[in-house]
Scaffold this motif. Structure first.
Motif, PDB file in Angstrom:
ATOM      1  N   ARG A  14      -5.207   2.128  47.906  1.00 31.55           N
ATOM      2  CA  ARG A  14      -5.260   2.291  49.239  1.00 31.55           C
ATOM      3  C   ARG A  14      -5.645   2.309  50.271  1.00 31.55           C
ATOM      4  N   HIS A  15      -6.137   4.262  49.784  1.00 27.69           N
ATOM      5  CA  HIS A  15      -7.465   4.874  50.813  1.00 27.69           C
ATOM      6  C   HIS A  15      -8.429   4.115  50.609  1.00 27.69           C
ATOM      7  N   ARG A  16      -8.837   3.827  49.753  1.00 26.81           N
ATOM      8  CA  ARG A  16     -10.012   2.726  49.703  1.00 26.81           C
ATOM      9  C   ARG A  16     -10.008   1.956  51.043  1.00 26.81           C
ATOM     10  N   MET A  17      -9.043   0.975  50.834  1.00 26.55           N
ATOM     11  CA  MET A  17      -8.539  -0.057  51.880  1.00 26.55           C
ATOM     12  C   MET A  17      -8.557   0.693  53.168  1.00 26.55           C
ATOM     13  N   GLU A  18      -7.634   1.504  52.669  1.00 28.36           N
ATOM     14  CA  GLU A  18      -7.596   1.960  54.792  1.00 28.36           C
ATOM     15  C   GLU A  18      -9.402   2.729  54.638  1.00 28.36           C
ATOM     16  N   GLU A  19      -9.946   3.014  53.832  1.00 29.86           N
ATOM     17  CA  GLU A  19     -11.577   4.022  54.378  1.00 29.86           C
ATOM     18  C   GLU A  19     -12.298   2.216  54.874  1.00 29.86           C
ATOM     19  N   PHE A  20     -11.828   1.017  54.331  1.00 30.20           N
ATOM     20  CA  PHE A  20     -12.549   0.002  55.114  1.00 30.20           C
ATOM     21  C   PHE A  20     -12.045  -0.750  55.815  1.00 30.20           C
ATOM     22  N   GLY A  21     -11.214  -0.198  56.593  1.00 30.67           N
ATOM     23  CA  GLY A  21     -10.581  -1.401  57.631  1.00 30.67           C
ATOM     24  C   GLY A  21      -9.532  -2.032  57.126  1.00 30.67           C
ATOM     25  N   ILE A  22      -9.437  -2.457  55.682  1.00 34.07           N
ATOM     26  CA  ILE A  22      -8.622  -3.179  55.300  1.00 34.07           C
ATOM     27  C   ILE A  22      -7.210  -3.534  55.178  1.00 34.07           C
ATOM     28  N   LYS A  23      -6.844  -4.631  55.824  1.00 33.25           N
ATOM     29  CA  LYS A  23      -5.535  -4.278  55.501  1.00 33.25           C
ATOM     30  C   LYS A  23      -4.986  -5.232  54.558  1.00 33.25           C
ATOM     31  N   PRO A  24      -3.854  -5.103  53.442  1.00 33.63           N
ATOM     32  CA  PRO A  24      -2.868  -6.236  52.661  1.00 33.63           C
ATOM     33  C   PRO A  24      -2.789  -7.965  53.212  1.00 33.63           C
ATOM     34  N   GLU A  25      -2.838  -7.554  54.221  1.00 34.22           N
ATOM     35  CA  GLU A  25      -2.852  -8.827  54.229  1.00 34.22           C
ATOM     36  C   GLU A  25      -4.641  -9.749  54.207  1.00 34.22           C
ATOM     37  N   ASP A  26      -5.093  -9.093  54.837  1.00 32.86           N
ATOM     38  CA  ASP A  26      -6.632  -9.786  54.183  1.00 32.86           C
ATOM     39  C   ASP A  26      -6.727  -9.661  53.032  1.00 32.86           C
ATOM     40  N   LEU A  27      -6.602  -8.566  51.986  1.00 32.63           N
ATOM     41  CA  LEU A  27      -6.828  -9.139  50.642  1.00 32.63           C
ATOM     42  C   LEU A  27      -5.887 -10.166  50.495  1.00 32.63           C
ATOM     43  N   ALA A  28      -4.320 -10.291  50.678  1.00 27.35           N
ATOM     44  CA  ALA A  28      -2.972 -11.861  50.748  1.00 27.35           C
ATOM     45  C   ALA A  28      -4.430 -12.990  51.189  1.00 27.35           C
ATOM     46  N   ALA A  29      -4.792 -12.838  51.884  1.00 31.32           N
ATOM     47  CA  ALA A  29      -5.408 -14.174  52.239  1.00 31.32           C
ATOM     48  C   ALA A  29      -6.751 -14.837  51.563  1.00 31.32           C
ATOM     49  N   VAL A  30      -7.482 -13.102  51.427  1.00 28.90           N
ATOM     50  CA  VAL A  30      -8.852 -14.035  50.185  1.00 28.90           C
ATOM     51  C   VAL A  30      -8.736 -14.489  49.156  1.00 28.90           C
ATOM     52  N   LEU A  31      -7.189 -13.884  48.255  1.00 27.75           N
ATOM     53  CA  LEU A  31      -6.564 -14.142  47.235  1.00 27.75           C
ATOM     54  C   LEU A  31      -6.187 -15.538  47.334  1.00 27.75           C
ATOM     55  N   ALA A  32      -5.538 -15.709  48.267  1.00 27.99           N
ATOM     56  CA  ALA A  32      -4.767 -16.809  47.853  1.00 27.99           C
ATOM     57  C   ALA A  32      -5.804 -18.078  48.860  1.00 27.99           C
ATOM     58  N   SER A  33      -7.414 -18.007  48.801  1.00 22.73           N
ATOM     59  CA  SER A  33      -7.883 -18.660  49.236  1.00 22.73           C
ATOM     60  C   SER A  33      -8.418 -19.424  48.233  1.00 22.73           C
ATOM     61  N   GLU A  34      -8.978 -18.342  47.250  1.00 26.20           N
ATOM     62  CA  GLU A  34      -9.543 -19.130  45.901  1.00 26.20           C
ATOM     63  C   GLU A  34      -9.966 -20.367  45.613  1.00 26.20           C
ATOM     64  N   PRO A  35     -11.016 -20.424  45.084  1.00 30.54           N
ATOM     65  CA  PRO A  35     -10.828 -21.746  45.014  1.00 30.54           C
ATOM     66  C   PRO A  35     -10.163 -22.268  43.784  1.00 30.54           C
TER      67      PRO A  35
END
Length: 108
Positions: A14-35
């Motif tokens: 969570r700390h690293r995600m905040e540091e880089f401006g990554i939101k949980p929704e961003d992570l969920a979108a990337v995981l959902a778009s896996e081939p």
């Protein structure tokens, strides 16, 4: 992984995600778009390349086979389902040594 290690890892992520401006929704979108092919992979290399066994064989697998490696080496197998054995119940009611020093000698 025990609960403390897990909580610590989550806090770190969570700390690293905040540091880089990554939101949980961003992570969920990337995981959902896996081939879909990645999810249905039948073969996988040590570097993470995968192939579902359909279509032309990928170059990484062709090279490994031509180098003498068996295709079976790369095949993913479903992990065997664990068979849970019920624990044997011990009836201590008739234990002649229950409560005696002899019964406690194996305790550490």
């Amino acid at each position: 992984m025990d609960e403390r290690k897990r909580d610590s890892m989550i806090a770190y992520l969570r700390h690293r995600m905040e540091e880089f401006g990554i939101k949980p929704e961003d992570l969920a979108a990337v995981l959902a778009s896996e081939p879909v092919a990645e999810k249905n992979a039948r073969y996988r290399s040590a570097t993470g390349d995968s192939w579902d066994g359909q279509g032309e064989m990928p170059q990484w697998l062709k090279q490994a086979i031509s180098a003498g490696q068996s295709i079976d080496h790369f095949e993913l197998s479903a992990p065997p389902a664990p068979t849970l054995q019920p624990k044997k119940r011990v009836d201590w009611k008739n234990d002649p040594f229950a409560g005696s020093p002899l019964a406690r000698s194996n305790e550490h």
